[in-house]
Design an enzyme around this catalytic site. Structure first.
Site, PDB file in Angstrom:
ATOM      1  N   GLY A  67     -13.616  87.205 -38.332  1.00 46.83           N
ATOM      2  CA  GLY A  67     -13.379  87.168 -39.768  1.00 46.83           C
ATOM      3  C   GLY A  67     -12.874  88.518 -40.220  1.00 46.83           C
ATOM      4  N   CYS A  68     -13.285  88.933 -41.392  1.00 46.81           N
ATOM      5  CA  CYS A  68     -12.856  90.213 -41.951  1.00 46.81           C
ATOM      6  C   CYS A  68     -13.294  91.357 -41.047  1.00 46.81           C
ATOM      7  CB  CYS A  68     -13.456  90.372 -43.345  1.00 46.81           C
ATOM      8  SG  CYS A  68     -13.126  91.975 -44.081  1.00 46.81           S
ATOM      9  N   PHE A  69     -12.360  92.233 -40.704  1.00 44.09           N
ATOM     10  CA  PHE A  69     -12.718  93.323 -39.785  1.00 44.09           C
ATOM     11  C   PHE A  69     -13.688  94.316 -40.395  1.00 44.09           C
ATOM     12  CE2 PHE A  69      -7.998  94.755 -40.381  1.00 44.09           C
ATOM     13  CZ  PHE A  69      -8.204  95.166 -41.694  1.00 44.09           C
ATOM     14  N   TRP A  70     -13.787  94.374 -41.711  1.00 45.33           N
ATOM     15  CA  TRP A  70     -14.768  95.281 -42.334  1.00 45.33           C
ATOM     16  C   TRP A  70     -16.184  94.918 -41.886  1.00 45.33           C
ATOM     17  CZ3 TRP A  70     -12.849  94.414 -48.016  1.00 45.33           C
ATOM     18  CH2 TRP A  70     -11.590  95.017 -48.186  1.00 45.33           C
TER      19      TRP A  70
END
Length: 180
Positions: free
Chosen positions: A14-17
């Site tokens: 998902g979101c790399f953050w």
């Protein structure tokens, strides 16, 4: 200690953050870089191009780790238990192929180990795991403002609502793997 002993794992959940924030708390991890791979765009893709879903790239992190402290298998288990590997092209509200669950292997040994972990992890989930397993292509570092995102923006709403629960899950399930 010489850097010659270090290895690299590349995963997208998902979101790399979110994935970056998780691995920055794990002992034996030397560096985590947010970036993109797995697509077919000519030249270096931008975040805006990635978000369009048209380049085929996934948001990923490259994790540089010391295998004497944490194994590749443990990295994959942490990865598989801190995102939803049964959700196709989506993690929470983030939808699109750029948010797919994916393990990019760097060599044959990583591919073999990843297949074993994926098989073993299926017992943890009721639904089928849809995590893609692919050879690593060209990795592009994400823009600078994406690096260390949670560390630099932990009070932001997205971090509070989406990343904090993932970190809580990490701390509960993998307390023995956390750096002090």
């Amino acid at each position: 200690m010489a850097n010659t002993n270090l290895e690299i794992a590349t995963v997208g959940g998902g979101c790399f953050w979110c994935t970056e924030a998780v691995f920055q708390e794990v002992k034996g991890i030397r560096k985590v870089v947010s970036g993109y791979t797995g697509g077919k765009a000519p030249g270096r893709p931008t975040y805006r191009e990635i978000c369009s879903g048209l380049t085929g790239h996934a948001e990923v992190v490259q994790v540089t780790f010391n295998p004497a402290i944490i194994s590749y298998e443990d990295i994959l288990i942490i990865f598989m238990t801190t995102h939803d590997p049964t959700s196709l092209n989506r993690q929470g509200a983030d939808a699109g192929t750029q948010y797919r669950s994916v393990i990019y292997y760097h060599n044959d040994e990583q591919e073999k180990k990843a297949k074993v972990v994926l098989n073993e992890m299926q017992a943890v989930y009721e639904k089928p795991i849809v995590t893609e397993l692919s050879p690593l292509g060209i990795f592009y570092d994400a823009e600078e403002y994406h690096q260390d995102y949670y560390k630099n923006n932990s009070e932001q709403g997205y971090c509070q609502v989406v990343i904090n629960p993932k970190l809580a899950k990490l701390r509960k399930l993998h307390a023995d793997k956390l750096s002090s």
